[in-house]
Design a protein around this motif. Structure first.
Motif, mmCIF file in Angstrom:
data_model
loop_
_atom_site.group_PDB
_atom_site.id
_atom_site.type_symbol
_atom_site.label_atom_id
_atom_site.label_comp_id
_atom_site.label_asym_id
_atom_site.label_seq_id
_atom_site.Cartn_x
_atom_site.Cartn_y
_atom_site.Cartn_z
ATOM 1 N N UNK A 13 0.834 -1.206 0.000
ATOM 2 C CA UNK A 13 0.000 0.000 0.000
ATOM 3 C C UNK A 13 0.869 1.257 0.000
ATOM 4 N N UNK A 14 1.906 1.253 0.821
ATOM 5 C CA UNK A 14 2.801 2.417 0.904
ATOM 6 C C UNK A 14 3.621 2.567 -0.369
ATOM 7 N N UNK A 15 4.129 1.456 -0.888
ATOM 8 C CA UNK A 15 4.978 1.517 -2.080
ATOM 9 C C UNK A 15 4.211 1.933 -3.336
ATOM 10 N N UNK A 16 3.033 1.354 -3.543
ATOM 11 C CA UNK A 16 2.328 1.555 -4.804
ATOM 12 C C UNK A 16 1.238 2.623 -4.752
ATOM 13 N N UNK A 17 0.766 2.957 -3.570
ATOM 14 C CA UNK A 17 -0.327 3.911 -3.474
ATOM 15 C C UNK A 17 0.144 5.347 -3.376
ATOM 16 N N UNK A 18 -0.682 6.274 -3.847
ATOM 17 C CA UNK A 18 -0.379 7.689 -3.626
ATOM 18 C C UNK A 18 -1.358 8.299 -2.623
ATOM 19 N N UNK A 19 -2.377 7.520 -2.263
ATOM 20 C CA UNK A 19 -3.293 7.904 -1.192
ATOM 21 C C UNK A 19 -3.698 6.624 -0.474
ATOM 22 N N UNK A 20 -3.617 6.635 0.821
ATOM 23 C CA UNK A 20 -3.947 5.460 1.613
ATOM 24 C C UNK A 20 -5.160 5.746 2.486
ATOM 25 N N UNK A 21 -6.114 4.865 2.424
ATOM 26 C CA UNK A 21 -7.297 4.979 3.270
ATOM 27 C C UNK A 21 -7.425 3.670 4.039
ATOM 28 N N UNK A 22 -7.412 3.755 5.348
ATOM 29 C CA UNK A 22 -7.542 2.580 6.186
ATOM 30 C C UNK A 22 -8.962 2.546 6.741
ATOM 31 N N UNK A 23 -9.622 1.399 6.534
ATOM 32 C CA UNK A 23 -11.009 1.238 6.955
ATOM 33 C C UNK A 23 -11.119 0.194 8.060
ATOM 34 N N UNK A 24 -12.098 0.369 8.906
ATOM 35 C CA UNK A 24 -12.434 -0.637 9.909
ATOM 36 C C UNK A 24 -13.930 -0.550 10.158
ATOM 37 N N UNK A 25 -14.615 -1.669 9.961
ATOM 38 C CA UNK A 25 -16.058 -1.690 10.182
ATOM 39 C C UNK A 25 -16.812 -0.708 9.306
ATOM 40 N N UNK A 26 -16.290 -0.450 8.121
ATOM 41 C CA UNK A 26 -16.956 0.465 7.205
ATOM 42 C C UNK A 26 -16.699 1.942 7.459
ATOM 43 N N UNK A 27 -15.823 2.233 8.417
ATOM 44 C CA UNK A 27 -15.511 3.622 8.742
ATOM 45 C C UNK A 27 -14.049 3.916 8.432
#
Length: 175
Positions: A151-165
């Protein structure tokens, strides 16, 4: 749902298909296993077109294009184009699926844990191919992964989700 300024939620499935390319976690889901590599590629090229009577066969220029694309994978598949896709390894199948998903240059490429079912070496090959295709075609891509390094290497924006939030949303240098 707007994609590139156009509302797509009321479009028929075949019209909506031209906006999206997708590669699933399971290598068996992105292809027709009883059809050859060439037949799968030809079907992908027709994605987004209205399907009336299915006309079988290939145009010579299509076959030449498919050979060039598959040769660029570097997996030796150019000599196996007539082989059924179901006989390919998971990594080979994911690579072919990625090519199929991007043949029509979709507005959005969806990658649903597309390397999760692969061994680490094959996963690297598919991720490198993914990076190459996304950069060359300048594709907007949503990659779902549990691998934070990827995610860090290939992404330019990271969104971490848990339980739909959304727990975490970061881009650029913050990443």
């Amino acid at each position: 749902i707007l994609i590139d300024g156009e509302c797509v939620d009321k479009l028929s499935e075949y019209k909506r298909a031209k906006y999206l390319g997708r590669v699933f976690q399971d290598p068996n889901l992105g292809t027709a296993p009883q059809m050859s590599v060439l037949e799968n590629m030809e079907l992908a090229l027709r994605r987004g077109s209205k399907r009336s009577i299915f006309k079988w066969g290939f145009k010579k220029e299509h076959k030449a294009m498919f050979i060039d694309l598959i040769k660029d994978l570097g997996l030796g598949l150019e000599s196996r184009l007539e082989q059924k896709v179901g006989l390919l390894s998971g990594g080979q199948r994911q690579a072919v699926t990625l090519l199929m998903a991007t043949l029509q240059r979709p507005k959005i490429l969806l990658l649903d844990e597309h390397t999760a079912a692969l061994d680490p070496k094959t996963s690297r090959i598919v991720l490198n191919l993914t990076e190459k295709v996304v950069k060359e075609q300048k594709l907007t891509t949503i990659m779902i992964t549990h691998n934070m390094k990827d995610a860090i290497k290939y992404g330019n924006r990271l969104i971490m989700l848990h339980g739909g939030h959304i727990l975490y949303d970061v881009s650029g240098e913050e990443k």
